[in-house]
Enzyme design. Structure first.
Site, PDB file in Angstrom:
ATOM      1  N   ASP A 152       0.845  -1.206   0.000  1.00  0.00           N
ATOM      2  CA  ASP A 152       0.000   0.000   0.000  1.00  0.00           C
ATOM      3  C   ASP A 152       0.877   1.251   0.000  1.00  0.00           C
ATOM      4  OD1 ASP A 152      -2.910   1.157   0.825  1.00  0.00           O
ATOM      5  OD2 ASP A 152      -1.343   2.276   1.868  1.00  0.00           O
ATOM      6  N   TYR A 154       3.203   9.719  -0.419  1.00  0.00           N
ATOM      7  CA  TYR A 154       4.317   9.124   0.343  1.00  0.00           C
ATOM      8  C   TYR A 154       5.661   9.371  -0.349  1.00  0.00           C
ATOM      9  CZ  TYR A 154       0.420   6.482   2.434  1.00  0.00           C
ATOM     10  OH  TYR A 154      -0.762   6.122   3.026  1.00  0.00           O
ATOM     11  N   LYS A 213      -2.759   5.930  -4.311  1.00  0.00           N
ATOM     12  CA  LYS A 213      -3.873   6.847  -3.989  1.00  0.00           C
ATOM     13  C   LYS A 213      -3.632   8.204  -4.623  1.00  0.00           C
ATOM     14  CE  LYS A 213      -3.684   4.705   0.604  1.00  0.00           C
ATOM     15  NZ  LYS A 213      -2.257   4.526   0.929  1.00  0.00           N
ATOM     16  N   HIS A 215      -7.581   9.525  -1.675  1.00  0.00           N
ATOM     17  CA  HIS A 215      -6.906   9.514  -0.372  1.00  0.00           C
ATOM     18  C   HIS A 215      -7.760  10.154   0.734  1.00  0.00           C
ATOM     19  CE1 HIS A 215      -2.471   9.148   1.054  1.00  0.00           C
ATOM     20  NE2 HIS A 215      -3.277   8.974   2.069  1.00  0.00           N
TER      21      HIS A 215
HETATM   22  P1  NDP Z   1       1.091   1.380  11.874  1.00  0.00           P
HETATM   23  O1  NDP Z   1      -0.051   1.325  12.804  1.00  0.00           O
HETATM   24  O2  NDP Z   1       1.250   0.316  10.840  1.00  0.00           O
HETATM   25  O3  NDP Z   1       2.399   1.449  12.790  1.00  0.00           O
HETATM   26  C1  NDP Z   1       3.676   1.615  12.258  1.00  0.00           C
HETATM   27  C2  NDP Z   1       4.628   1.914  13.403  1.00  0.00           C
HETATM   28  O4  NDP Z   1       4.678   0.824  14.310  1.00  0.00           O
HETATM   29  C3  NDP Z   1       6.033   2.154  12.927  1.00  0.00           C
HETATM   30  O5  NDP Z   1       6.608   3.138  13.757  1.00  0.00           O
HETATM   31  C4  NDP Z   1       6.725   0.813  13.144  1.00  0.00           C
HETATM   32  O6  NDP Z   1       8.089   1.013  13.394  1.00  0.00           O
HETATM   33  C5  NDP Z   1       5.999   0.287  14.353  1.00  0.00           C
HETATM   34  N1  NDP Z   1       5.861  -1.186  14.335  1.00  0.00           N
HETATM   35  C6  NDP Z   1       5.528  -1.963  13.283  1.00  0.00           C
HETATM   36  N2  NDP Z   1       5.475  -3.248  13.643  1.00  0.00           N
HETATM   37  C7  NDP Z   1       5.798  -3.297  14.951  1.00  0.00           C
HETATM   38  C8  NDP Z   1       5.922  -4.342  15.874  1.00  0.00           C
HETATM   39  N3  NDP Z   1       5.710  -5.614  15.524  1.00  0.00           N
HETATM   40  N4  NDP Z   1       6.266  -4.042  17.153  1.00  0.00           N
HETATM   41  C9  NDP Z   1       6.489  -2.772  17.525  1.00  0.00           C
HETATM   42  N5  NDP Z   1       6.380  -1.720  16.685  1.00  0.00           N
HETATM   43  C10 NDP Z   1       6.042  -1.985  15.399  1.00  0.00           C
HETATM   44  O7  NDP Z   1       1.094   2.857  11.228  1.00  0.00           O
HETATM   45  P2  NDP Z   1       1.024   3.502   9.783  1.00  0.00           P
HETATM   46  O8  NDP Z   1       0.549   4.880  10.011  1.00  0.00           O
HETATM   47  O9  NDP Z   1       2.273   3.314   9.038  1.00  0.00           O
HETATM   48  O10 NDP Z   1      -0.157   2.728   9.027  1.00  0.00           O
HETATM   49  C11 NDP Z   1       0.034   1.597   8.192  1.00  0.00           C
HETATM   50  C12 NDP Z   1      -0.149   1.948   6.727  1.00  0.00           C
HETATM   51  O11 NDP Z   1      -1.452   2.471   6.478  1.00  0.00           O
HETATM   52  C13 NDP Z   1       0.758   3.087   6.242  1.00  0.00           C
HETATM   53  O12 NDP Z   1       2.098   2.700   6.103  1.00  0.00           O
HETATM   54  C14 NDP Z   1       0.070   3.467   4.956  1.00  0.00           C
HETATM   55  O13 NDP Z   1       0.351   2.528   3.940  1.00  0.00           O
HETATM   56  C15 NDP Z   1      -1.392   3.397   5.401  1.00  0.00           C
HETATM   57  N6  NDP Z   1      -1.894   4.722   5.854  1.00  0.00           N
HETATM   58  C16 NDP Z   1      -2.917   5.306   5.127  1.00  0.00           C
HETATM   59  C17 NDP Z   1      -3.434   6.519   5.506  1.00  0.00           C
HETATM   60  C18 NDP Z   1      -4.561   7.094   4.722  1.00  0.00           C
HETATM   61  O14 NDP Z   1      -4.896   8.272   4.934  1.00  0.00           O
HETATM   62  N7  NDP Z   1      -5.172   6.361   3.823  1.00  0.00           N
HETATM   63  C19 NDP Z   1      -2.901   7.288   6.652  1.00  0.00           C
HETATM   64  C20 NDP Z   1      -1.844   6.601   7.365  1.00  0.00           C
HETATM   65  C21 NDP Z   1      -1.396   5.367   6.976  1.00  0.00           C
HETATM   66  P3  NDP Z   1       9.265   0.404  12.465  1.00  0.00           P
HETATM   67  O15 NDP Z   1       8.995   0.753  11.046  1.00  0.00           O
HETATM   68  O16 NDP Z   1      10.487   1.065  13.014  1.00  0.00           O
HETATM   69  O17 NDP Z   1       9.256  -1.087  12.684  1.00  0.00           O
END
Ligand code: NDP
Length: 276
Positions: free
Chosen positions: A49, A54, A79, A112
């Site tokens: 995604d 991004y 998006k 988006h």
């Molecule tokens: P998430 O809820 O997926 O959390 C990501 C964070 O959690 C990062 O800091 C990551 O750190 C950490 N993390 C991941 N796995 C673990 C784990 N197993 N244990 C501990 N910490 C962990 O947040 P996102 O906001 O990134 O949401 C996911 C996806 O949704 C986005 O990447 C994007 O593709 C989408 N999105 C869409 C939006 C929209 O408006 N449509 C808005 C926001 C997001 P690290 O990378 O250091 O592991």
């Protein structure tokens, strides 16, 4: 409910989408995103995604190519960003995304955010792209029920997906019930609340019970609620960990306990008041 990382849900147009994938928001373009995508694909993920916003579509495309996984096995989402909305602008934005990704077609293209006075024109562009076969499915993101109703009252193609912020502190009961009734798949963004819910005692208690991590318990709850998940990580071991959630099951009581943590608390903006 999906039973493994490559299991699919069937969208309302018949297209099958993996119920689990990798998110890449805030992942830097270049080697970082290339390595994340390659790690995910190596460990069985088949859905990625991204979004023009991004600014990493080029790296996502490179990661896909370097992974060697055949295109037809993959499900790629992008998006259209707020300042790209409107009919002509959206058509142009789509071509730019496709070009950066180095792909011939997208599997899913989303609006988006519901930019007022624009999202209907944007949707008409998505319908055209869909009719022309440039994208296999079209949907929306950050749409409340009233946005969905407004769009559906005035369009030919129904969105297949609404991608919204969703985690145990924001269970989206209204949007979820509406989407279930309308056969629109709910997809969770920030399914881990960006890592800000991992120390909740209910969740850590269950993690201890099952010998799993708090992240795995939260993601398992999402899977059992039939929500498509796209957790983000740039760390290979967490990419693996997040997908290792198909060997245990939460009881009905535990599902209710986790849902009971809801506080309607967003990490992002409310779609009724975002900055356009
Ligand atoms: P998430 O809820 O997926 O959390 C990501 C964070 O959690 C990062 O800091 C990551 O750190 C950490 N993390 C991941 N796995 C673990 C784990 N197993 N244990 C501990 N910490 C962990 O947040 P996102 O906001 O990134 O949401 C996911 C996806 O949704 C986005 O990447 C994007 O593709 C989408 N999105 C869409 C939006 C929209 O408006 N449509 C808005 C926001 C997001 P690290 O990378 O250091 O592991």
């Amino acid at each position: 409910m999906i039973n493994n990382i490559q299991d699919t849900v069937t969208l309302n147009n018949g297209v099958k989408m993996p119920g689990f994938g990798l998110g890449v928001y805030k992942v830097e373009d270049g080697d970082t995103v290339v390595q994340s995508v390659k790690a995910a694909l190596k460990h069985g993920y088949r859905s990625i995604d991204t979004a023009s916003f991004y600014d990493n579509e080029t790296g996502v495309g490179r990661g896909i190519k370097e992974s060697g996984v055949p295109r037809e096995e993959l499900f790629v989402t992008s998006k259209v960003w707020n300042d790209q909305q409107g009919y002509e602008n959206t058509l142009k934005a789509f071509d730019e995304s496709l070009d950066k990704l180095g792909l011939e077609y997208l599997d899913l293209y989303l609006i988006h955010w519901p930019v007022k006075d624009k999202y209907k024109e944007t949707w008409r562009a998505l319908e055209k792209l869909y009719d022309e076969g440039k994208v296999r499915a079209i949907g929306v993101s950050n749409f409340h029920v009233h946005h969905l109703q407004d769009l559906m009252a005035d369009s030919n193609v129904k969105p297949v997906i609404d991608q919204v912020e969703y985690h145990p502190h924001l269970t989206q009961t209204e949007v979820k019930a509406f989407c279930e009734k309308e056969n629109i798949q709910l997809e969770a963004w920030s399914p881990l609340k960006k890592g800000r819910i991992l120390d909740d005692p209910t969740i850590s208690g269950l993690a201890e019970k099952y010998g799993k991590s708090p992240a795995q318990v939260i993601l398992r709850w999402g899977v059992q609620n039939n929500v498509v998940l796209i957790p983000k990580s740039v760390n290979e071991h967490r990419i693996v960990e997040n997908a290792d959630i198909f060997d245990f099951a939460l009881t009905d009581e535990e599902m209710k306990q986790i849902s009971g943590l809801n506080k309607n608390e967003r990490t992002g903006t409310n779609p009724d008041s975002f900055d356009e």
